[in-house]
Structures are given as C-alpha cells and as structure tokens.
Design a protein around this motif. Sequence first.
Motif, PDB file in Angstrom:
ATOM      1  N   VAL A 163      -2.193   7.407   6.055  1.00  0.00           N
ATOM      2  CA  VAL A 163      -0.987   6.658   6.409  1.00  0.00           C
ATOM      3  C   VAL A 163      -0.085   6.537   5.186  1.00  0.00           C
ATOM      4  O   VAL A 163      -0.522   6.778   4.050  1.00  0.00           O
ATOM      5  CB  VAL A 163      -1.326   5.241   6.935  1.00  0.00           C
ATOM      6  N   PRO A 164       1.170   6.146   5.361  1.00  0.00           N
ATOM      7  CA  PRO A 164       2.031   5.891   4.198  1.00  0.00           C
ATOM      8  C   PRO A 164       1.455   4.770   3.346  1.00  0.00           C
ATOM      9  O   PRO A 164       0.870   3.800   3.869  1.00  0.00           O
ATOM     10  CB  PRO A 164       3.358   5.469   4.833  1.00  0.00           C
ATOM     11  N   ARG A 165       1.625   4.895   2.057  1.00  0.00           N
ATOM     12  CA  ARG A 165       1.084   3.881   1.154  1.00  0.00           C
ATOM     13  C   ARG A 165       1.656   2.496   1.443  1.00  0.00           C
ATOM     14  O   ARG A 165       0.953   1.486   1.344  1.00  0.00           O
ATOM     15  CB  ARG A 165       1.386   4.279  -0.293  1.00  0.00           C
ATOM     16  N   THR A 166       2.910   2.421   1.819  1.00  0.00           N
ATOM     17  CA  THR A 166       3.575   1.132   2.040  1.00  0.00           C
ATOM     18  C   THR A 166       3.004   0.389   3.242  1.00  0.00           C
ATOM     19  O   THR A 166       3.145  -0.839   3.334  1.00  0.00           O
ATOM     20  CB  THR A 166       5.084   1.326   2.239  1.00  0.00           C
ATOM     21  N   THR A 167       2.373   1.098   4.168  1.00  0.00           N
ATOM     22  CA  THR A 167       1.818   0.441   5.352  1.00  0.00           C
ATOM     23  C   THR A 167       0.289   0.487   5.383  1.00  0.00           C
ATOM     24  O   THR A 167      -0.318   0.119   6.389  1.00  0.00           O
ATOM     25  CB  THR A 167       2.357   1.097   6.628  1.00  0.00           C
TER      26      THR A 167
ATOM     27  N   ILE B 150      -5.677   6.461  -2.874  1.00  0.00           N
ATOM     28  CA  ILE B 150      -4.271   6.076  -2.862  1.00  0.00           C
ATOM     29  C   ILE B 150      -3.579   6.811  -4.005  1.00  0.00           C
ATOM     30  O   ILE B 150      -4.026   6.736  -5.152  1.00  0.00           O
ATOM     31  CB  ILE B 150      -4.105   4.556  -3.043  1.00  0.00           C
ATOM     32  N   ALA B 151      -2.541   7.539  -3.693  1.00  0.00           N
ATOM     33  CA  ALA B 151      -1.819   8.291  -4.719  1.00  0.00           C
ATOM     34  C   ALA B 151      -0.368   8.456  -4.294  1.00  0.00           C
ATOM     35  O   ALA B 151      -0.081   8.820  -3.141  1.00  0.00           O
ATOM     36  CB  ALA B 151      -2.451   9.662  -4.939  1.00  0.00           C
ATOM     37  N   ASN B 152       0.527   8.181  -5.226  1.00  0.00           N
ATOM     38  CA  ASN B 152       1.963   8.326  -4.964  1.00  0.00           C
ATOM     39  C   ASN B 152       2.352   7.547  -3.706  1.00  0.00           C
ATOM     40  O   ASN B 152       2.170   6.350  -3.639  1.00  0.00           O
ATOM     41  CB  ASN B 152       2.337   9.801  -4.874  1.00  0.00           C
TER      42      ASN B 152
END
Length: 385
Positions: A138-142, A185-187
């Motif tokens: 998933v996107p890191r922000t979510t 988790i990366a970028n």
Amino acid sequence: MFSLSRHGVYIRLSLSSAPLLPGSRVAPCRRPRHHARTYAAIPSTSLKPTHSIYVSNSTNPYFNLTFEDWLFRFYPPKAPLLLLYRDTPCVVIGRNQNPWKEVNLAASQTRGIPWIRRRSGGGTVYHDLGNTNYSIHVPRTTFDRTATANVVVRAVRALGIDAYVNERNDICVAGEKVSGSAYKIANNRAYHHGTMLISTRLGTLGDLLRTNKETMRTKGVASVRSPVRNLVQSSVSATHDAFVDAVIQSFKEEYAIKEEPCFVHETSQYLEDEYFKAGMTELRSWDWAYGQTPEFEYVIDNTFQWGELTCTIQSRHGVTLSCSFSFSSDAHVCPGTRAGLDRLSQRLIGKRYGFVDDGEVLSGDGDETEGMGEIWSWLKREMCG
C-alpha cells in the motif's frame, strides 16, 4: 530449545514485526565495501506490473522473493497490491538476522533444505507447500499494520475459523499463532507480508528452527519462541486454494478492487529479464546470504585432556574480526599448544566465518603434534554447525 505445545511446536519469530546450504562452498567473491544493501546499482527491467492482484504458480522461493521485490519497486506507489504464493521447503530469515543463530544449519544440510535471507525485516519462518505467503502493498501514507492484518483475519474467518490479531500483530487461533508478520517501508511504499500455516510439517519446522547458540550474542534482530498451529487443526476445509480465494475477496472488499487476479508462471519472460536475473542471483550469493549478517560474538568452551579452553570469536558481515583463547585456572597447557593457539587466532582473522579450510589454519609449524588438529576440529564444528 523448542518444546511441544498441545497442537504443535514452538517456533521462534521476531519481537518486531540458500538454495544456500550450510557447509556449501561458494566461489570466492569480493565482499562489498558497503553493506546497506544489495545491488551495486538497481538493475533495469523491461517489464511493468499492471495488475492489482497476483498469484504466483511458481514454488521457487528465489523467484517468488524476487517477484515480490520487483512489485514493490515498480508497481504504481499510490495503488494497493496483493501477492500470494507458496514455496518448496526452505527457511527464510529476516533481513537483519544471523543465520548461525536462527537456523539449525546441520539439520538444513542433512535434509537438503536451503535457507534464504529475505529483503524485509522480522523473524525466521519456515516455508513449504503446506503454508501460503501473502504480501499486501500500500502507499506509505496510508500504511496501517492493523488494517492489513485484518484483511487476512477476515479471510481466515471466512473459512469458519475464529482468528484474531494479538498485541504483536500476529494472527492467532485458539491462543496459538498461525501467521507472524514482517514489514518493509521505503520511500513512498510499504508492505506487510506473512506466512499462513495451513497444513505445514510442524515437526520439520521445529527441527530446522531449533538451535542451541545461547552464548552467541548478536546485534541483529533475534527471534523469539511462540506456539503455533495449522489452520487444518481448526477446519479440514482450510486449503491453499480456499485461503487464496478468501484473501483475494477480503482484499477486494477492503480496497474496492474490481479486477480478477493475474496468475504468474516462472517463464522466460521473467527469467530473462535483467532485474529477475540479478535478484535471483543475489539471493544465492555469499555476499547477501552471509555477508549481510550483523556483528555478533560467540563464546564457546570445551574440555581437553589438559584442561578447559574458552574461545571468543567476533564477526561482522560474515568475516571473523577476532579470535581469542583463555584457559581454566587448573589447565596444564604446554608452550607449544599456546603458540599454536596464537597462530590459529591470527590465521582466522579476515576469514569468512564458517568457511575456513583446514589448510588455511593448520600449515605445519608443529600444529598437529601440539594437539591443534583436535582443537581446530572442535572449533570448526562449532563455527559451521
């Protein structure tokens, strides 16, 4: 040591969150100057992931781990993605773990079951065709560990099994773990992956993950013991296919995905791609499998005819940094043995831990006549086991 629980064995998994066989000889290779990671430069790829759901029909762990990494790097970062696969028998250790501490290397060698260092953190797991691996990107922000875990929990409940997430974000049934969790988790991207125990060979799992290295202190991530069980112990209808279907449905509902899964085969399309060739080669290499091992110290002792000997070895990135010997107060050590131990300690420095041939450390100078052969045989066995 592992002990049996009512339903299976105790395995060791991380508090957070090859085939390389032990004893195998690998071609000499230059150790990289920097160990932060892997490829000197990220290889190019001519392929592009375009689907939201992938199911790999390959059971090759080197292919599947590389496929997962490829998806993580090249799939659009703002879209959710699901990967499901299973592997032939292997042990998979976390990115920051010590194989000598985590894997029963002698059992791995005897059974012909390789171990592999994956690219995410977390603890050590056992893969075989009786368990199914899931990977939710998933996107890191979510990114929310609880939300991704609940995708899997709902799938297990759909099979009629009362699963839940514990305080460490492991998925459990009846107080015992059926799946641990690991993360990367990366970028601008993150993933949560785990191994669901469906009908795995728990005895083999226990043998391969049962080690006796209490005096090995490592700076890497250590695994801890947890009681485990298979899903089939709760429902005979729990199968790989049923679990895959249930996870896909739960994932679709969570992220409003409409498309059907893409089934992947280990074809030349992938095997001839530069990214896959480099990734699969790296997973088998000494630099990745052993050379990424965090610093550790191992203190061992043994009693010989002349007294007790203690050896302290320090290693980092799979290379011996130092080796020292000490004796019990009542030991009667002749000057020749002392001199031989001095030579041995110096000869081990800079050598690959566990990959030292007899001729590299025993080269005359009275080594055999002073009992150094017996000492080295013990030390070599401890380092390789």
